[in-house]
Design a protein around this motif. Structure first.
Motif, short mmCIF file in Angstrom:
data_model
loop_
_atom_site.label_atom_id
_atom_site.label_comp_id
_atom_site.label_asym_id
_atom_site.label_seq_id
_atom_site.Cartn_x
_atom_site.Cartn_y
_atom_site.Cartn_z
N ASN A 1 0.92 -1.12 -0.07
CA ASN A 1 0.15 -0.03 -0.04
C ASN A 1 0.86 1.16 0.07
O ASN A 1 0.51 2.21 0.91
N THR B 1 -3.51 -3.93 -0.84
CA THR B 1 -4.51 -4.72 0.01
C THR B 1 -5.73 -3.61 0.13
O THR B 1 -5.86 -2.37 -0.17
N LEU C 1 -2.56 -6.50 8.76
CA LEU C 1 -3.50 -6.33 7.81
C LEU C 1 -4.49 -7.15 7.59
O LEU C 1 -4.59 -8.06 6.64
N THR C 2 -5.31 -7.28 8.33
CA THR C 2 -6.38 -8.30 8.70
C THR C 2 -7.70 -8.16 7.69
O THR C 2 -8.58 -8.82 7.58
N GLY C 3 -7.55 -7.10 6.86
CA GLY C 3 -8.71 -6.98 5.96
C GLY C 3 -8.75 -8.03 4.94
O GLY C 3 -9.81 -8.36 4.47
N THR C 4 -7.73 -8.60 4.68
CA THR C 4 -7.44 -9.80 3.38
C THR C 4 -7.73 -10.60 4.38
O THR C 4 -7.30 -11.21 5.50
N PRO D 1 -13.74 -7.61 1.06
CA PRO D 1 -12.50 -7.51 0.67
C PRO D 1 -11.79 -8.05 -0.77
O PRO D 1 -11.35 -7.34 -1.55
N GLN E 1 -15.54 0.38 -3.98
CA GLN E 1 -16.24 0.50 -2.63
C GLN E 1 -17.49 1.07 -2.67
O GLN E 1 -18.17 0.62 -2.07
N ARG F 1 -1.52 -10.84 7.18
CA ARG F 1 -2.36 -10.77 8.41
C ARG F 1 -1.54 -10.79 9.72
O ARG F 1 -2.02 -10.26 10.58
N GLU G 1 -6.82 -2.35 2.51
CA GLU G 1 -6.63 -1.18 3.17
C GLU G 1 -6.17 -0.31 2.76
O GLU G 1 -5.86 1.01 3.02
N GLY G 2 -5.60 -0.43 1.33
CA GLY G 2 -4.89 0.78 0.54
C GLY G 2 -5.33 0.98 -0.71
O GLY G 2 -4.97 1.99 -1.38
#
Ligand code: FES
Ligand code: FES
Length: 161
Positions: free
Chosen positions: A10, A76, A35-38, A106, A90, A30, A78-79
């Protein structure tokens, strides 16, 4: 023995030491980078929940060894929002009710961004469905997902033109 790799995640360079050459890119994102969005769904390449962009191309990060991606540019979920604004994909997912529980979302969004960048769907719903077929949704929000991808694709094309 440890292995040093350097990734851009990101837009930020991340230097990571791996004590196991078999760590997947998904686990690195993760568990090491938080970066737990994935998401981790199946952990064997069947659900698409772990989709990220690597050098602009979508991949299942559960099937990718982190060590093989030394020097890669990773994006990801988050980015994808920039400057305080959601990414058009989104926004389209919200506008078209393309999610229910949200677990797959995601991965769906990263896959949709990759698919749109590939430029192969030509605004055709059938091609979008085919292009998104690697991303499963247990809530079966498929109709909204297809509408969202088509809408975002159109808006991005208009913005680009
Ligand atoms: Fe990677 Fe399912 S968690 S494809
Ligand atoms: Fe629940 Fe897709 S929204 S799995």
């Amino acid at each position: 023995m440890t292995f040093s790799i350097s990734l851009t995640v990101n837009g930020v360079r991340r230097d990571v030491e791996l004590d196991n050459p078999r760590v997947t890119l998904l686990d690195l994102l993760r568990e090491r980078l938080q970066l737990t969005g994935t998401k981790k769904g199946c952990d064997r390449g069947q659900c698409g929940a772990c989709t990220v962009l690597v050098d602009g191309r979508r991949i299942n990060s559960c099937l990718a060894l982190a060590l093989s991606h030394d020097g890669a540019d990773i994006r990801t979920i988050e980015g994808v929002a920039e400057g305080g604004h959601l990414h058009p994909v989104q926004e389209a997912f919200i506008a078209h009710d393309a999610l229910q529980c949200g677990f797959c979302t995601p991965g769906q969004i990263m896959s949709a961004i990759g698919l749109i960048q590939e430029g192969q769907t030509d605004g055709d719903p059938e091609r979008v469905r085919e292009g998104m077929s690697g991303n499963l949704c247990r809530c079966s929000a498929y109709a909204g997902i297809t509408e969202a991808v088509l809408d975002a694709q159109k808006k991005l094309a208009e913005a680009g033109g």
